[in-house]
Design a protein around this motif. Structure first.
Motif, PDB file in Angstrom:
ATOM      1  N   HIS A  36     -13.792  -3.012   5.585  1.00  0.00           N
ATOM      2  CA  HIS A  36     -13.621  -3.425   6.985  1.00  0.00           C
ATOM      3  C   HIS A  36     -12.302  -4.158   7.157  1.00  0.00           C
ATOM      4  O   HIS A  36     -12.207  -5.087   7.960  1.00  0.00           O
ATOM      5  CB  HIS A  36     -14.801  -4.300   7.423  1.00  0.00           C
ATOM      6  CG  HIS A  36     -16.115  -3.574   7.393  1.00  0.00           C
ATOM      7  ND1 HIS A  36     -16.456  -2.613   8.320  1.00  0.00           N
ATOM      8  CD2 HIS A  36     -17.151  -3.631   6.517  1.00  0.00           C
ATOM      9  CE1 HIS A  36     -17.653  -2.123   8.033  1.00  0.00           C
ATOM     10  NE2 HIS A  36     -18.100  -2.722   6.940  1.00  0.00           N
ATOM     11  N   THR A  67     -13.420   1.717  13.709  1.00  0.00           N
ATOM     12  CA  THR A  67     -11.986   1.940  13.506  1.00  0.00           C
ATOM     13  C   THR A  67     -11.700   3.369  13.041  1.00  0.00           C
ATOM     14  O   THR A  67     -10.700   3.959  13.413  1.00  0.00           O
ATOM     15  CB  THR A  67     -11.463   0.900  12.502  1.00  0.00           C
ATOM     16  OG1 THR A  67     -11.690  -0.379  13.083  1.00  0.00           O
ATOM     17  CG2 THR A  67      -9.999   1.060  12.191  1.00  0.00           C
ATOM     18  N   TRP A 108       0.822  -1.218   0.000  1.00  0.00           N
ATOM     19  CA  TRP A 108       0.000   0.000   0.000  1.00  0.00           C
ATOM     20  C   TRP A 108       0.855   1.267   0.000  1.00  0.00           C
ATOM     21  O   TRP A 108       0.363   2.350  -0.297  1.00  0.00           O
ATOM     22  CB  TRP A 108      -0.880   0.061   1.244  1.00  0.00           C
ATOM     23  CG  TRP A 108      -1.928  -0.985   1.332  1.00  0.00           C
ATOM     24  CD1 TRP A 108      -2.200  -1.965   0.410  1.00  0.00           C
ATOM     25  CD2 TRP A 108      -2.845  -1.182   2.414  1.00  0.00           C
ATOM     26  NE1 TRP A 108      -3.225  -2.749   0.871  1.00  0.00           N
ATOM     27  CE2 TRP A 108      -3.648  -2.292   2.095  1.00  0.00           C
ATOM     28  CE3 TRP A 108      -3.068  -0.513   3.618  1.00  0.00           C
ATOM     29  CZ2 TRP A 108      -4.647  -2.752   2.934  1.00  0.00           C
ATOM     30  CZ3 TRP A 108      -4.064  -0.968   4.451  1.00  0.00           C
ATOM     31  CH2 TRP A 108      -4.853  -2.080   4.112  1.00  0.00           C
TER      32      TRP A 108
HETATM   33  C1  LIG Z   1     -13.468   0.902   8.965  1.00  0.00           C
HETATM   34  C2  LIG Z   1     -12.237   0.063   8.902  1.00  0.00           C
HETATM   35  N1  LIG Z   1     -12.222  -1.127   9.491  1.00  0.00           N
HETATM   36  C3  LIG Z   1     -11.144  -1.912   9.474  1.00  0.00           C
HETATM   37  C4  LIG Z   1     -10.002  -1.519   8.815  1.00  0.00           C
HETATM   38  C5  LIG Z   1      -8.805  -2.416   8.795  1.00  0.00           C
HETATM   39  O1  LIG Z   1      -7.807  -1.967   9.618  1.00  0.00           O
HETATM   40  P1  LIG Z   1      -6.401  -2.744   9.616  1.00  0.00           P
HETATM   41  O2  LIG Z   1      -5.843  -2.547   8.260  1.00  0.00           O
HETATM   42  O3  LIG Z   1      -5.619  -2.063  10.672  1.00  0.00           O
HETATM   43  O4  LIG Z   1      -6.698  -4.158   9.915  1.00  0.00           O
HETATM   44  C6  LIG Z   1      -9.968  -0.289   8.174  1.00  0.00           C
HETATM   45  C7  LIG Z   1      -8.755   0.162   7.449  1.00  0.00           C
HETATM   46  O5  LIG Z   1      -8.721   1.163   6.796  1.00  0.00           O
HETATM   47  C8  LIG Z   1     -11.112   0.519   8.212  1.00  0.00           C
HETATM   48  O6  LIG Z   1     -11.148   1.699   7.590  1.00  0.00           O
END
Ligand SMILES: Cc1ncc(COP(=O)(O)O)c(C=O)c1O
Length: 450
Positions: free
Chosen positions: A160, A253, A42
């Protein structure tokens, strides 16, 4: 891409390269050993001619290896939402670092942190994972196991994390695999149904099949531009989930930016399961999964009924002592009324500043905000993921990001999202707005309106 935008992009790319010889050198040395030249692919999404290598970051200031400084509105795409290396978290990590890093046993802070999580986010039970992806995956697995149902409901345009069954899109009214997924194990569209956010009828129709284990949602969509919930929509969602026996998972998140208790706490929503990663422990890899007493009882039933074996959830390093040191400090010093008040007041100033720039140029653009997180977009605020996706202007966004980078400002490489950390000062906000205004003038009205 129009001619004026290509010219602007060309000169910004040249300016980027000219001022960053050390980053350029590190890029060429890294290229033979890392996929796409970076340790996590990324990192190429910034669209810069070569990666920007970081020397250090503190508060809202990030300094690159060429000694150039940037005021950071990206903040690691939320992981550093409270500023880079918040002093209380950094001190807690430093103190723990010589007292054990990972043990596969509960740390002495577990009881206190459990009490604080319950008090802060208003759910009685908790688990700790390493990433929001892990926590969402676990939330969905538990939901299927507890309800005995197989499908999950997601919103069109959602993100997610890299959770298989959420990697779907709504195309021509059908749920299909999301474009671009690499090496899928199976067709995720068999495990999920996607509907438009803010569409009560579509939601009802999908839930009426009574085969949905859980709805997983961000209370404000933040990964496809920003889509705010229509008044009453989330309460309606809560109620319909209950009526149809589907669990409601809120993934906060990103919307943790709403306030110290997240969006759910701020707006009195009662999810069955609640997930937050990224900034929850101030930037160390950590995510929390909270759940109600009813869900905990369901989990115990599932555990009692199984004959052993591996659950398919959890990772070895999760909930380690270093993370608990950071999480405890974050709960005490970051997830507070004072911190959030500072962040929100800065975000409000930024919102006003941006709207002024747009109005001065007669541009009917919008700014959407959820606490300390905001996003501007071309045209009216979208009501769902499809509208949001259609309104995106990747060429314009990309040129703007590079323009800002060359003038000492970082915004996320994806769409036009900005976060305001608590220590951000007003002069940085005013300068950022002026640079965005300068960009709009440089691009010219004809291109902006095309
Ligand atoms: C709403 C949401 N959930 C989960 C995640 C995943 O997070 P991670 O990449 O730290 O697992 C993100 C990543 O952008 C997100 O925006």
């Amino acid at each position: 891409m129009g001619a004026s935008l290509s010219r602007l992009l060309e000169s910004e790319r040249a300016a980027f390269v000219a001022r960053r010889p050390r980053s350029r050198e590190l890029a060429s040395r890294s290229a033979p050993h890392w996929l796409s030249g970076v340790p996590m692919h990324w990192m190429t999404d910034w669209g810069t001619p070569h990666p920007l290598f970081v020397a250090y970051a503190a508060g809202v200031t990030l300094t690159d290896v060429d000694g150039l400084s940037y005021t950071d509105f990206c903040l690691g795409d939320t992981g550093s939402m409270f500023g880079h290396s918040p002093p209380a978290v950094a001190a807690a990590i430093a103190a723990q670092s010589s007292r054990g890093l990972t043990c596969m046993l509960p740390d002495e802070r577990v009881a206190t942190v459990g009490e604080r999580l319950a008090q802060r986010f208003r759910l009685p039970f908790w688990q700790v994972m390493q990433t929001a992806t892990d926590a969402n995956r676990a939330a969905l697995r538990w939901s299927r196991a507890i309800t005995g149902r197989s499908r999950v409901l997601v919103f069109q345009g959602c993100y997610h994390g890299t959770v298989d069954e959420t990697m779907v899109r709504l195309r021509n009214r059908k749920t299909v695999m999301r474009e671009g997924a690499i090496g899928p194990a199976l067709d995720y569209a068999n495990a999920a149904v996607a509907v438009e956010f803010n569409d009560v009828e579509a939601l009802e129709c999908a839930l009426a099949a009574d085969d949905v284990a859980a709805v997983i949602a961000e209370p404000v969509m933040t990964n496809i531009g920003m889509v705010l919930p229509a008044p009453g929509y989330l309460e309606n969602l809560r109620e319909r989930c209950r009526r149809h026996g589907a669990l409601l998972i809120l993934d906060e998140t990103h919307t943790l930016s709403s306030g110290p208790a997240g969006y759910a706490g701020t707006h009195g929503l009662a999810p069955d399961l609640w997930v937050c990663g990224k900034a929850i422990a101030g930037g160390l890899p950590c995510a929390v999964l909270g759940f109600s007493a009813e869900i905990e009882a369901g989990m115990r039933r599932v555990l009692a009924a199984r004959s052993g074996g591996h659950s398919g959830m959890g990772t070895t390093l999760a909930a380690n002592p270093l993370v608990f040191a950071a999480l405890e400090a974050a709960l005490e010093h970051l997830h507070t009324e004072g911190t959030h008040a500072a962040m929100q007041s800065a975000a409000s100033a930024l919102e006003q500043g941006l709207l002024k720039e747009f109005a001065a140029r007669g541009l009917p653009w919008h700014v959407s905000r959820v606490g300390a997180r905001l996003e501007f977009g071309f045209g009216a605020a979208p009501r769902n993921g499809t509208e949001a996706e259609a309104a995106m202007r990747p060429d314009l966004e990309h040129a703007l990001h590079l323009w800002l980078l060359n003038r000492g400002f970082l915004v996320t490489p994806f769409h036009n999202m900005m976060l305001t950390a608590p220590m951000l000062d007003r002069s940085a906000i005013a300068t950022l707005c002026a640079h965005i205004g300068g960009f709009l003038d440089a691009v010219g009205r004809a291109t902006l309106e095309s």
